[in-house]
Design a protein around this motif. Sequence first.
Motif: not given
Length: 394
Positions: A30-36, A78-83, A92-99, A240-248
Motif C-alpha cells: 500500500v503506497v500513499v503519495v503526495t507532492p507535499e 515529494g511525488v506528484d502524479i501527473t498522468r 506516472e509521476s512528474r519525474t517519469g516514474d511509473v507505478i 477548485s477540485p484537483r481533478s484534472r488528472l482524472a479528466d485528462v
Amino acid sequence: MDTALLVIGSGPAGVAAAESYRDHGGRGRVVVVTPEDHQPYWRPPLSKDFLRGESDLPDIALRPDTFYEHNDVEVHTGVDITRLRPGDREAESRTGDVIRYENAVIATGAAPMPLPADGGEAVPTLRSVADSDALRRWAGQVSSALVVGGGFIGCEAAASLAARGVTTTVVGPDEVPQHRRLGPDAGARLASILDDAGVRYSGGAHVDAVRGRVGEGFAAQLDSGVTVDVDLVLAATGISPRSRLADVAGLSMRSGRIAVDASMRTSATHLFAAGDVAAAMNATAGRVVPTEHWQDAEDQGRIAGAAAAGTAARWDAVPGFWTQIGDETVKYSAWGDGFTSAIPVFHDDGGLTVWYADDAGRAVGVLTHRCDDDYDRGGDLVAQGAPIPVAATA
Ligand SMILES: Cc1cc2nc3c(=O)[nH]c(=O)nc-3n(C[C@H](O)[C@H](O)[C@H](O)COP(=O)(O)OP(=O)(O)OC[C@H]3O[C@@H](n4cnc5c(N)ncnc54)[C@H](O)[C@@H]3O)c2cc1C
C-alpha cells in the motif's frame, strides 16, 4: 514490485482509504503519495490553533508515526502524479516514474481559488501547512489584514489573525457572512461571533483589484470605489477540485469533480475517488452530494478503501462539519444543496439553532451554536427526511 493499493493524496480521504483497506483485509503493498514535503497532517488547525501559533507540525499529524509501520503503509512525499492510464492500471509521476497498481484511489482534494480580481494571483491563499506557516510569520510582522471571503475558512483565519493582534477586516458580497448559503439568522450569528473575536465584517463589498505584495503592503480597490490600504490580504474565496488528472484520463466528471457511485467507484474499473475531488452519490439522499468537509472526506476514503479490499460499502451519512471561529464553535449538518425555509430558534442561554426545511417541511439541514442536542437530533431528522421540529412558517 507492483502496488496493491496506490493512494494519490495524503489528506483525510487518502489516509483513511489506506487504513480501511488494511482493516478490511486488503493485502499487498500500500503506497500513499503526495507532492507535499510533510507526513500527512490535519488541515483544520491551519486556520485555527496552528495559525495562532498554539500548535506545530508534530501536533497536527494525521496519524501517529507508528500507524504507518503497524499498518504497513508507505508514504512517499515529494511525488506528484501527473498522468493516469486506467486501461494499463498505471500512474506516472512528474519525474517519469511509473507505478503499476491493482487498485488506486484518487484523493487529490482541492486547491484554493486565486482571488478573482485584477492582481489577485499575487494574494496569499490558505490550504497547506506551508501557506499557514507563512501567514503566521507575517502575522507577527504586520498590523492590519484584509480577508476576502466570509466563508468558514475566511472567518476562522480572520479570528486567528485578530487573536495575534492584527487589526482584521473580512469583506464579502453578502450583507452578513454566508447569508445566501445559510440564511439571515445564521449569517447574523457569524457576524456577531466575528465581532466578539475582534474582527470587523464589511458586507456587500467586492474586491475589484489588488496591488502590492507581502512585506510592502497592499492596496485593495473595492467596487464602491474605496481603496483599502493594508499590510496583508488573504484570499479565502473558495476551492477548485484537483481533478484534472482524472479528466485528462477520460474518467466521467460531474461539475468539475470525479463522478463516483456510493462505493466511490469511478467510471474506470479498479479506480476509486474520494473526498473534495469527488462528486459522490449519497445512498440516503439518492442523489449526488458534493462536500468540502473533513469528516466526509474521511468517511468516503474509508468506503473507497473497503471497496478496494472487496468489501461492499456505501456512503450514506449526512454531510456536516464544525467550525471554530475564535472561541465559538458552530456545527452544521445538511445536504447542502438548498432549502426553502430557514427557521431560527433563539435559546435562553444565548444559543441558536437554525432548522432548514424543503418545500414539504422536511428537514434538510440544521445549524447550531451552543446547542449540541439539536445538532445531534437534527442530523437524524435530516437522514430520515422527517419534518423539522418547529413550525416551518415561524
Ligand atoms: C485552513 C482549512 C481549515 C479547514 N477547516 C475545516 C474544519 O474546521 N472542518 C471541516 O470539516 N473541514 C475543514 N476544512 C476542509 C477540509 O480540510 C477538507 O474538506 C479536507 O482536507 C478534504 O480532504 P481530502 O483528503 O479530500 O483532500 P486534501 O486534504 O486536500 O488532501 C489532498 C492531498 O492530495 C495531494 N495531491 C494533490 N494533487 C496530487 C497529485 N497530482 N499527486 C499526488 N498527490 C496529490 C495533496 O498534496 C494532499 O496531500 C478546512 C480546510 C482548510 C484548508
